[in-house]
Design a protein around this motif. Sequence first.
Motif, PDB file in Angstrom:
ATOM      1  N   ALA A  74      -7.416 -50.459  50.533  1.00 55.65           N
ATOM      2  CA  ALA A  74      -7.403 -51.739  49.829  1.00 55.65           C
ATOM      3  C   ALA A  74      -5.979 -52.149  49.491  1.00 55.65           C
ATOM      4  CB  ALA A  74      -8.253 -51.659  48.556  1.00 55.65           C
ATOM      5  N   THR A  75      -5.153 -51.184  49.143  1.00 58.30           N
ATOM      6  CA  THR A  75      -3.747 -51.464  48.859  1.00 58.30           C
ATOM      7  C   THR A  75      -3.030 -51.932  50.118  1.00 58.30           C
ATOM      8  OG1 THR A  75      -3.685 -49.890  47.040  1.00 58.30           O
ATOM      9  CG2 THR A  75      -1.578 -50.465  48.032  1.00 58.30           C
TER      10      THR A  75
ATOM     11  N   ASP B 233     -15.230 -40.564  37.947  1.00 59.49           N
ATOM     12  CA  ASP B 233     -13.869 -41.070  38.112  1.00 59.49           C
ATOM     13  C   ASP B 233     -13.909 -42.589  38.003  1.00 59.49           C
ATOM     14  OD1 ASP B 233     -13.337 -38.434  38.728  1.00 59.49           O
ATOM     15  OD2 ASP B 233     -12.703 -38.820  40.784  1.00 59.49           O
ATOM     16  N   LEU B 234     -12.741 -43.161  37.744  1.00 57.35           N
ATOM     17  CA  LEU B 234     -12.624 -44.612  37.660  1.00 57.35           C
ATOM     18  C   LEU B 234     -11.415 -45.049  38.475  1.00 57.35           C
ATOM     19  CD1 LEU B 234     -13.516 -47.306  36.399  1.00 57.35           C
ATOM     20  CD2 LEU B 234     -12.005 -46.783  34.482  1.00 57.35           C
ATOM     21  N   LEU B 235     -11.648 -45.964  39.407  1.00 60.66           N
ATOM     22  CA  LEU B 235     -10.577 -46.560  40.179  1.00 60.66           C
ATOM     23  C   LEU B 235     -10.511 -48.029  39.770  1.00 60.66           C
ATOM     24  CD1 LEU B 235      -9.779 -46.137  43.898  1.00 60.66           C
ATOM     25  CD2 LEU B 235      -9.893 -48.408  42.926  1.00 60.66           C
ATOM     26  N   ARG B 236      -9.397 -48.410  39.182  1.00 56.49           N
ATOM     27  CA  ARG B 236      -9.183 -49.814  38.805  1.00 56.49           C
ATOM     28  C   ARG B 236      -8.324 -50.456  39.889  1.00 56.49           C
ATOM     29  NH1 ARG B 236      -8.747 -47.510  33.479  1.00 56.49           N
ATOM     30  NH2 ARG B 236     -10.330 -48.419  32.128  1.00 56.49           N
ATOM     31  N   PHE B 237      -8.646 -51.689  40.239  1.00 53.62           N
ATOM     32  CA  PHE B 237      -7.853 -52.401  41.232  1.00 53.62           C
ATOM     33  C   PHE B 237      -7.595 -53.820  40.757  1.00 53.62           C
ATOM     34  CE2 PHE B 237     -12.303 -52.453  42.445  1.00 53.62           C
ATOM     35  CZ  PHE B 237     -12.571 -53.778  42.738  1.00 53.62           C
ATOM     36  N   SER B 238      -6.421 -54.330  41.139  1.00 50.62           N
ATOM     37  CA  SER B 238      -6.019 -55.651  40.674  1.00 50.62           C
ATOM     38  C   SER B 238      -5.006 -56.251  41.643  1.00 50.62           C
ATOM     39  CB  SER B 238      -5.393 -55.534  39.284  1.00 50.62           C
ATOM     40  OG  SER B 238      -5.006 -56.787  38.802  1.00 50.62           O
ATOM     41  N   GLY B 239      -5.132 -57.544  41.876  1.00 48.88           N
ATOM     42  CA  GLY B 239      -4.165 -58.257  42.695  1.00 48.88           C
ATOM     43  C   GLY B 239      -4.828 -59.258  43.614  1.00 48.88           C
TER      44      GLY B 239
END
Length: 97
Positions: A28-29, A45-51
């Motif tokens: 995704a990055t 687990d927690l994966l936060r994504f932003s943009g």
Amino acid sequence: MPDIQLSRAHTLGLPAARQHAQRWGEKATEKFGVQCEYEPGDAQDLLRFSGNGVDGRLVVTASAFELEAELGFLAAMFKDSIEAKLNAQFDELLTKA
């Protein structure tokens, strides 16, 4: 309320699910330019994504992936396409597992 919600049950267990989620975050990055922050935990687990007009999180457990995303104004115009791509990515991720 999130603009996009998806849930996928799996039988991977947390260690393997964690690896798949981290790989998904890396892709995704690379592909979409979002920033990801991964927080491992004991039970989940927690994966936060932003943009690029998208903010969200992926909760990873031993038996499921739960994704929620909020779309900005421009991204919201492409909600159906974004949601279809996310569904396809998680379907592919789980068929390769």
